[in-house]
Design an enzyme around this catalytic site. Structure first.
Site, short mmCIF file in Angstrom:
data_model
loop_
_atom_site.label_atom_id
_atom_site.label_comp_id
_atom_site.label_asym_id
_atom_site.label_seq_id
_atom_site.Cartn_x
_atom_site.Cartn_y
_atom_site.Cartn_z
N CYS A 38 0.85 -1.19 0.00
CA CYS A 38 0.00 0.00 0.00
C CYS A 38 0.89 1.25 0.00
O CYS A 38 2.05 1.20 0.45
CB CYS A 38 -0.84 -0.02 1.27
SG CYS A 38 -1.97 1.36 1.43
N THR A 40 0.66 3.45 2.08
CA THR A 40 1.00 3.59 3.49
C THR A 40 2.31 2.87 3.82
O THR A 40 3.15 3.38 4.58
CB THR A 40 -0.14 3.01 4.36
OG1 THR A 40 -1.34 3.70 4.02
CG2 THR A 40 0.14 3.16 5.83
N HIS A 43 5.19 4.91 2.76
CA HIS A 43 5.49 5.96 3.76
C HIS A 43 6.30 5.38 4.90
O HIS A 43 7.24 6.01 5.41
CB HIS A 43 4.20 6.57 4.32
CG HIS A 43 3.48 7.46 3.37
ND1 HIS A 43 3.95 8.70 2.99
CD2 HIS A 43 2.31 7.29 2.70
CE1 HIS A 43 3.11 9.26 2.14
NE2 HIS A 43 2.10 8.42 1.94
N HIS A 63 -0.80 -4.51 5.85
CA HIS A 63 -2.20 -4.66 6.25
C HIS A 63 -3.10 -5.22 5.14
O HIS A 63 -4.26 -5.47 5.38
CB HIS A 63 -2.76 -3.31 6.73
CG HIS A 63 -2.69 -2.25 5.70
ND1 HIS A 63 -1.60 -1.42 5.57
CD2 HIS A 63 -3.55 -1.88 4.74
CE1 HIS A 63 -1.78 -0.58 4.57
NE2 HIS A 63 -2.96 -0.83 4.03
N GLU A 64 -2.56 -5.42 3.94
CA GLU A 64 -3.38 -5.96 2.84
C GLU A 64 -2.98 -7.42 2.66
O GLU A 64 -1.85 -7.71 2.29
CB GLU A 64 -3.11 -5.16 1.55
CG GLU A 64 -3.37 -3.66 1.72
CD GLU A 64 -3.13 -2.87 0.44
OE1 GLU A 64 -2.70 -3.45 -0.57
OE2 GLU A 64 -3.36 -1.65 0.47
N ARG A 200 -0.14 5.78 -15.76
CA ARG A 200 -1.29 5.51 -14.89
C ARG A 200 -2.61 5.63 -15.66
O ARG A 200 -3.53 4.83 -15.46
CB ARG A 200 -1.26 6.49 -13.71
CG ARG A 200 -0.18 6.12 -12.67
CD ARG A 200 -0.84 5.38 -11.58
NE ARG A 200 -0.01 4.63 -10.68
CZ ARG A 200 0.30 4.97 -9.43
NH1 ARG A 200 -0.05 6.16 -8.97
NH2 ARG A 200 0.93 4.15 -8.65
N ILE A 264 -5.49 12.15 0.49
CA ILE A 264 -5.03 12.86 1.69
C ILE A 264 -4.06 13.96 1.26
O ILE A 264 -2.92 13.68 0.89
CB ILE A 264 -4.35 11.88 2.68
CG1 ILE A 264 -5.34 10.77 3.05
CG2 ILE A 264 -3.87 12.62 3.91
CD1 ILE A 264 -4.73 9.64 3.83
N1 NAD Z 1 -8.79 8.00 3.42
C1 NAD Z 1 -8.30 6.77 3.47
O1 NAD Z 1 -8.72 5.91 4.24
C2 NAD Z 1 -7.23 6.41 2.49
C3 NAD Z 1 -6.84 5.05 2.34
C4 NAD Z 1 -5.90 4.74 1.36
C5 NAD Z 1 -5.35 5.76 0.57
N2 NAD Z 1 -5.73 7.06 0.78
C6 NAD Z 1 -5.25 8.15 -0.08
O2 NAD Z 1 -5.97 8.03 -1.31
C7 NAD Z 1 -5.18 8.55 -2.38
C8 NAD Z 1 -5.12 7.52 -3.48
O3 NAD Z 1 -4.36 6.37 -3.11
P1 NAD Z 1 -3.42 5.65 -4.18
O4 NAD Z 1 -2.70 4.57 -3.48
O5 NAD Z 1 -4.21 5.31 -5.40
O6 NAD Z 1 -2.41 6.90 -4.45
P2 NAD Z 1 -1.28 7.20 -5.53
O7 NAD Z 1 -0.36 8.15 -4.91
O8 NAD Z 1 -0.76 5.90 -6.10
O9 NAD Z 1 -2.09 7.92 -6.71
C9 NAD Z 1 -2.33 9.30 -6.75
C10 NAD Z 1 -2.31 9.70 -8.22
O10 NAD Z 1 -2.68 11.08 -8.32
C11 NAD Z 1 -1.96 11.62 -9.39
N3 NAD Z 1 -1.98 13.10 -9.38
C12 NAD Z 1 -1.07 13.97 -8.91
N4 NAD Z 1 -1.44 15.23 -9.15
C13 NAD Z 1 -2.64 15.17 -9.80
C14 NAD Z 1 -3.53 16.15 -10.32
N5 NAD Z 1 -3.29 17.45 -10.21
N6 NAD Z 1 -4.66 15.73 -10.92
C15 NAD Z 1 -4.93 14.40 -11.05
N7 NAD Z 1 -4.12 13.44 -10.57
C16 NAD Z 1 -2.97 13.81 -9.96
C17 NAD Z 1 -0.58 11.01 -9.26
O11 NAD Z 1 0.16 11.09 -10.48
C18 NAD Z 1 -0.92 9.57 -8.88
O12 NAD Z 1 -1.00 8.71 -10.02
C19 NAD Z 1 -3.83 8.94 -1.76
O13 NAD Z 1 -3.86 10.32 -1.46
C20 NAD Z 1 -3.80 8.12 -0.48
O14 NAD Z 1 -2.99 8.73 0.52
C21 NAD Z 1 -6.66 7.39 1.70
ZN ZN Z 2 -3.77 -0.19 2.16
#
Ligand code: NAD
Ligand code: ZN
Length: 341
Positions: A38, A40, A43, A63-64, A200, A264
């Site tokens: 993930c 996470t 990070h 966690h996955e 992507r 986030i």
């Molecule tokens: N709230 C929760 O419980 C939870 C759980 C898991 C992940 N998240 C968050 O969800 C989001 C998605 O997760 P992921 O693993 O798919 O993340 P990721 O970082 O793999 O994907 C984010 C994508 O956004 C793109 N991006 C950057 N700037 C952009 C813009 N201006 N317009 C459009 N796209 C843009 C990036 O190129 C990337 O491909 C992350 O921010 C992650 O931290 C939240």
């Molecule tokens: Zn996860």
């Protein structure tokens, strides 16, 4: 047993020998077969500010997962050895008003496996029986291992009615792509997904029948004109965590539109609230998965034609975990799955 451990407060993860966990009366022991990496976990690998203030060292990460129950605690009645399963990685308390009302996913006492307590990147995982999600035969271990992030996508996507609606997903990471696939599956009219990374966007188009838009080089409003989206998107799913993504979404929404926000943003980011007010937008923060309604819905959809397998772009035996993390850190992968067989 083997375990991928955050052993030192510095970048990296280390494969170590650890004792097999001892389970309590309400817990089960799971032999882990496949795990997903993930964002996470990246990070935690990188040991950024969030990780340094959140993760106790040493800690078994991850966690996955999907695996098989190999031992059940003495008070566990409805699970048996041999049951294939995944599970909810958020461990909840028993005290809060939300939990006592059955709204388990809103418990402020939630602790995460692989983040706050020992996790799933190991041969064996100890988990409360309550958290176990049995897997039907139709869901194999690699899909079982990505139900946690699929659950984030499903929770977000099902926040608002999507039938016949025009949907904008900002961010074509693995979760954005899966959310777009869910929106398509449940009957949205147009599903547009944006990113700034061509790899992507290409992956998004491979996984689902969606309209990929590279907002670094294409004008989103021209795409909307072409699709005859006259006033704006009815529903938005913010999946980038990029302030620019959210800002563009607000600009592209219809009056009275609804936004579910999983991404986030980094720290405090500036938001033009006046546009949100004048457009009368509803914004819902989305955290985790609804326990266990999201799990029920996603398994039902997977059994009924939702196909997100192609979001898995890399598979490695766990001995090559560093290559899996490298693929994640490079930023163009879909889901990366590690095999603990
Ligand atoms: N709230 C929760 O419980 C939870 C759980 C898991 C992940 N998240 C968050 O969800 C989001 C998605 O997760 P992921 O693993 O798919 O993340 P990721 O970082 O793999 O994907 C984010 C994508 O956004 C793109 N991006 C950057 N700037 C952009 C813009 N201006 N317009 C459009 N796209 C843009 C990036 O190129 C990337 O491909 C992350 O921010 C992650 O931290 C939240
Ligand atoms: Zn996860």
């Amino acid at each position: 047993m083997r375990a991928l451990v955050k052993a030192k407060p510095e970048p990296g993860l280390w494969m170590e020998e650890r004792p097999v966990p001892v389970i309590g009366p309400d817990e089960v022991l799971i032999r882990v077969r496949k795990t997903g990496i993930c964002g996470t976990d990246v990070h935690i690998w990188n040991w950024d500010d969030w990780a340094a203030k959140t993760v106790p060292v040493p800690l078994v990460t991850g966690h996955e997962f999907a695996g098989e129950i190999v031992e059940v605690g003495r008070d566990v009645e409805d699970l048996a050895v041999g049951q294939r399963c995944s599970g909810e990685g958020h461990l909840i308390g028993h005290h809060s008003r939300q939990v006592r009302a059955g709204r388990f996913h809103l418990d402020p006492e939630t602790r995460g496996i692989g983040v706050n307590v020992a996790g799933a990147f190991a041969d064996y995982l100890r988990l409360p029986a309550f958290n176990v999600v049995p897997l039907p035969d139709s869901i194999d271990d690699e899909i079982g291992a990505i139900l946690d992030p699929l659950g984030n996508a499903v929770h977000t996507a099902l926040s608002f009615d999507l039938v016949g609606e025009d949907v904008l997903v900002t961010g074509a990471g693995p979760i954005g792509i899966m959310a777009a696939a869910v929106a398509r599956h449940v009957g949205a009219r147009h599903v547009v997904i944006t990113d700034v990374n061509p790899a992507r966007l290409a992956l998004a188009a491979e996984v689902a029948d969606v309209v990929p838009v590279n907002v670094a080089s294409e004008d989103l409003h021209q795409v909307m004109d072409r699709l005859k989206i006259v006033q704006g998107f009815d529903v938005g799913m913010e999946m980038s965590g990029a302030p620019a993504g959210f800002d563009q979404m607000v600009g592209a929404m219809v009056m009275g539109g609804r936004i579910a926000m999983l991404g986030i943003p980094p720290g405090r980011s500036p938001v033009d609230w006046s546009r949100i007010v004048f457009k009368a937008l509803t914004i819902k923060g989305v955290y985790g998965r609804e326990i266990f309604e999201t799990w029920y819905k996603m398994i039902a959809m997977l059994e009924n034609g939702l196909n997100i397998r192609r979001v898995i772009t890399h598979r490695f035996p766990v001995a090559r975990f560093a290559e899996g993390f490298a693929a994640m850190r490079e930023g163009s992968s879909g889901k990366v799955v590690l095999d603990w067989g």
